[in-house]
Design an enzyme around this catalytic site. Structure first.
Site, short mmCIF file in Angstrom:
data_model
loop_
_atom_site.label_atom_id
_atom_site.label_comp_id
_atom_site.label_asym_id
_atom_site.label_seq_id
_atom_site.Cartn_x
_atom_site.Cartn_y
_atom_site.Cartn_z
N GLU A 58 -5.19 -2.18 14.18
CA GLU A 58 -5.68 -1.22 13.18
C GLU A 58 -7.03 -0.67 13.63
O GLU A 58 -7.89 -1.42 14.10
CB GLU A 58 -5.92 -1.86 11.80
CG GLU A 58 -4.69 -2.19 11.02
CD GLU A 58 -5.00 -2.76 9.63
OE1 GLU A 58 -6.10 -2.52 9.10
OE2 GLU A 58 -4.11 -3.44 9.10
N GLU A 68 -5.54 1.90 -1.40
CA GLU A 68 -6.54 1.15 -0.62
C GLU A 68 -7.11 -0.01 -1.46
O GLU A 68 -8.29 -0.05 -1.77
CB GLU A 68 -7.62 2.12 -0.13
CG GLU A 68 -8.79 1.52 0.63
CD GLU A 68 -8.43 0.63 1.82
OE1 GLU A 68 -7.45 0.93 2.52
OE2 GLU A 68 -9.14 -0.36 2.03
N TRP A 69 -6.24 -0.94 -1.87
CA TRP A 69 -6.66 -2.17 -2.54
C TRP A 69 -7.65 -1.91 -3.68
O TRP A 69 -7.38 -1.03 -4.50
CB TRP A 69 -7.20 -3.17 -1.49
CG TRP A 69 -6.27 -3.36 -0.32
CD1 TRP A 69 -6.49 -2.99 0.98
CD2 TRP A 69 -4.93 -3.92 -0.33
NE1 TRP A 69 -5.40 -3.30 1.76
CE2 TRP A 69 -4.44 -3.87 1.00
CE3 TRP A 69 -4.10 -4.47 -1.32
CZ2 TRP A 69 -3.17 -4.34 1.35
CZ3 TRP A 69 -2.84 -4.94 -0.96
CH2 TRP A 69 -2.39 -4.87 0.35
N HIS A 85 1.11 -9.31 4.62
CA HIS A 85 -0.03 -8.41 4.45
C HIS A 85 -0.46 -8.49 2.97
O HIS A 85 -0.38 -7.52 2.22
CB HIS A 85 0.34 -6.99 4.88
CG HIS A 85 -0.85 -6.12 5.23
ND1 HIS A 85 -0.97 -5.44 6.42
CD2 HIS A 85 -1.98 -5.84 4.55
CE1 HIS A 85 -2.11 -4.76 6.45
NE2 HIS A 85 -2.75 -4.99 5.32
N GLN A 121 0.80 -1.22 0.00
CA GLN A 121 0.00 0.00 0.00
C GLN A 121 0.83 1.28 0.00
O GLN A 121 0.32 2.34 -0.32
CB GLN A 121 -0.96 -0.01 1.20
CG GLN A 121 -2.01 -1.12 1.09
CD GLN A 121 -2.97 -1.14 2.25
OE1 GLN A 121 -2.67 -1.75 3.27
NE2 GLN A 121 -4.11 -0.49 2.13
N ASN A 133 -1.82 -10.80 8.36
CA ASN A 133 -2.79 -9.72 8.46
C ASN A 133 -4.14 -10.22 7.95
O ASN A 133 -4.27 -10.61 6.78
CB ASN A 133 -2.36 -8.52 7.61
CG ASN A 133 -3.35 -7.37 7.77
OD1 ASN A 133 -3.41 -6.73 8.82
ND2 ASN A 133 -4.17 -7.13 6.75
N GLU A 134 -5.12 -10.21 8.82
CA GLU A 134 -6.52 -10.47 8.46
C GLU A 134 -6.74 -11.62 7.48
O GLU A 134 -7.13 -11.41 6.33
CB GLU A 134 -7.14 -9.20 7.88
CG GLU A 134 -7.16 -8.04 8.84
CD GLU A 134 -7.99 -6.85 8.33
OE1 GLU A 134 -8.42 -6.86 7.17
OE2 GLU A 134 -8.22 -5.92 9.12
N TRP A 165 -4.82 3.04 11.83
CA TRP A 165 -4.70 2.81 10.39
C TRP A 165 -5.17 4.10 9.74
O TRP A 165 -6.35 4.41 9.83
CB TRP A 165 -5.56 1.62 9.92
CG TRP A 165 -5.33 1.44 8.44
CD1 TRP A 165 -6.02 2.00 7.42
CD2 TRP A 165 -4.28 0.66 7.85
NE1 TRP A 165 -5.46 1.65 6.21
CE2 TRP A 165 -4.40 0.82 6.46
CE3 TRP A 165 -3.24 -0.15 8.36
CZ2 TRP A 165 -3.52 0.19 5.56
CZ3 TRP A 165 -2.39 -0.76 7.46
CH2 TRP A 165 -2.54 -0.60 6.09
N TYR A 196 -13.17 -1.56 12.29
CA TYR A 196 -13.55 -0.32 11.60
C TYR A 196 -15.02 0.04 11.77
O TYR A 196 -15.38 1.20 11.73
CB TYR A 196 -13.23 -0.44 10.11
CG TYR A 196 -11.75 -0.46 9.83
CD1 TYR A 196 -11.06 0.72 9.64
CD2 TYR A 196 -11.04 -1.65 9.82
CE1 TYR A 196 -9.69 0.73 9.42
CE2 TYR A 196 -9.66 -1.67 9.61
CZ TYR A 196 -9.00 -0.48 9.41
OH TYR A 196 -7.65 -0.48 9.21
#
Ligand code: BGC
Length: 444
Positions: free
Chosen positions: A356, A409-410, A123, A22, A167-168, A402, A296
């Site tokens: 995050e 952003e992807w 990630h 990113q 990551n996630e 974050w 989030y």
């Protein structure tokens, strides 16, 4: 109530998080191999306006300036990820010394500036060479990953103590292997279940490797999590919410804690057992030193007859007409409190860290300044909730915003801005937003 950082305790880690793809750019510099994201962004209409991370924040070339900025903002903990294909251009085999050198410089300068490095090993940027061999769908990925982890620990473990294995995993396996909206763009239940099982194995295996090579390491891994609520009190909505909870919150933590996969609520999830071999159940387990939670928003779920496998769907924030961020995610500060309570209720759960939390809003530079009161409010409200959970006995030991810089952003490209620092992607100029100034004062 006015919160100070002292209210969270002396040993509470305050920081910011980023991820290699990113921000780094330099996607083909100094011997780096391609990752699945380098390839995915080349496809038409996968990413907002066909944006690419080839340059991103050009952090690879600007890390000195950026770390100094972080230092001036009193940020003492920096979570970043290592790009696997910078270290091993082919995913396995020969190590790229220039990649090692870059992370050595980054780690050394961080430490010189009094910033503690927190390293995420994965990630989402799998080396493309490994994707060509099946990627996360191929069980061998566990060993490829293990070798890569070992190399990182051997090279950086003398200075890096805090590691995060993945990551996630929910997001990269679901978005990348079920919905096909993230790299590598695969779809379907079977590719998802295979990827999920192998990521679960890799998560525990990675932890074991770090510990075996570095006794003083502090090892964790990170999970995306959202507070889940049923849309109504109807039984069908309650059942639907329980299913969503399995996918959004429980799928990866429970095998790690030795509880096995949560297959009771969702029948089709039982199919994951097809990918299991003898001893896997035990191998999925690992005692992490900490668990990273990334939150989030909350999700409101209702019964939906035609949604395959789940019969459940998210009722969007738009449809509910509630306040939202630029990602169209509901602004719901209590969510972080609820997920802290939820995860802390597992038996034998280690300390939790918010690795995050943050929000995207359409920021603009006006007369050289970026005023972002919504982000500032979002962060302050979240901290109140973290503090409330801590006061009620939840062992939460850190909080990372974050993110540091606006970045790639992807699938949404450069449109959503999550940074404490604004980035002009034409000139690469950095401008600290008012939220960034607030965080700096809070930390000072
Ligand atoms: C990811 C980040 C991402 C952020 C905001 C998390 O899912 O770890 O890479 O940018 O959320 O969407």
């Amino acid at each position: 109530m006015h919160l100070t950082k002292e209210a969270f305790g002396d040993d509470f880690a305050w920081g910011v998080s980023t991820a290699a793809y990113q921000i780094e750019g330099a996607h083909q510099h100094d011997g780096k191999g391609l990752s699945i994201w380098d390839v995915f962004v080349q496809k038409r209409n996968k990413i907002f306006q066909n944006h690419k991370g080839d340059i991103a924040c050009d952090f690879y070339n600007r890390y000195i300036e950026d770390l100094h900025l972080m230092h001036r903002m009193h940020i003492k903990n920096y979570r970043f990820s290592i790009s696997w294909s910078r270290i091993l251009p082919n995913g396995t085999g020969e190590v790229n010394q220039k990649g090692i050198d870059f992370y050595n410089r980054l780690i050394d300068l961080s430490l010189e500036l009094g910033i503690v490095p927190w390293v995420t090993l994965y990630h989402w940027d799998l080396p493309q060479a490994l994707e060509l061999r099946g990627g996360w769908i191929n069980r061998e990925v566990k060993d490829w990953f293990g070798d890569y982890v070992g190399i990182c620990v051997k090279h950086f473990g003398d200075r890096v103590k805090n590691w995060m294995v993945l990551n996630e995993p929910t997001v990269f396996t679901a978005a990348g292997y079920f919905f096909g909206v993230h790299a590598p763009g695969k779809r379907g239940l079977d590719s998802f279940l295979a990827a999920a099982h192998h990521a679960s194995l890799a998560q525990a295996y990675g932890g074991r490797i770090i510990k075996s090579l570095q006794q003083d390491s502090w090892v964790g891994t990170t999970f995306s999590c959202s507070h889940v609520e049923p849309f109504s009190n109807r039984d069908k909505d309650i059942v639907a919410a329980k299913k969503a909870d399995v996918l959004l919150n429980r799928l990866f933590i429970e095998p790690l804690l030795g509880l096995g996969y949560p297959t009771m609520e969702i029948k089709s999830l039982k199919r994951i057992e097809r990918y299991m071999q003898q001893h896997d159940e035990a191998d999925l387990r690992f005692d992490m030193d900490f668990i990273g939670l990334q939150n989030y928003t909350r999700e409101v779920i209702r019964y939906a007859m035609f949604v395959p496998y789940l019969q459940a769907k998210i009722v969007s924030a738009k449809d509910r007409k509630v306040p939202m961020t630029a990602m169209n995610w509901e602004i719901y500060p209590e969510s972080i409190y609820h997920v802290l309570k939820k995860f802390s209720a597992y038996q034998n759960i280690p300390p939790l860290i918010i690795t995050e939390n943050g929000a995207a809003f359409p920021d603009q530079v006006l007369d050289g300044e970026v005023d972002d009161p919504k982000r500032l409010g979002y962060l302050q409200d979240a901290l109140q909730q973290v503090h409330k959970a801590q006061q009620e006995g939840v062992l939460v030991k850190g909080y990372f915003v974050w993110t540091f810089l606006d970045n790639f952003e992807w699938a949404e490209g450069y449109f959503p801005r999550f940074g404490l620092v604004h980035v002009d992607f034409q000139s690469q100029k950095r401008t600290i937003k008012s939220s960034g100034r607030w965080y700096a004062n809070f930390l000072a």
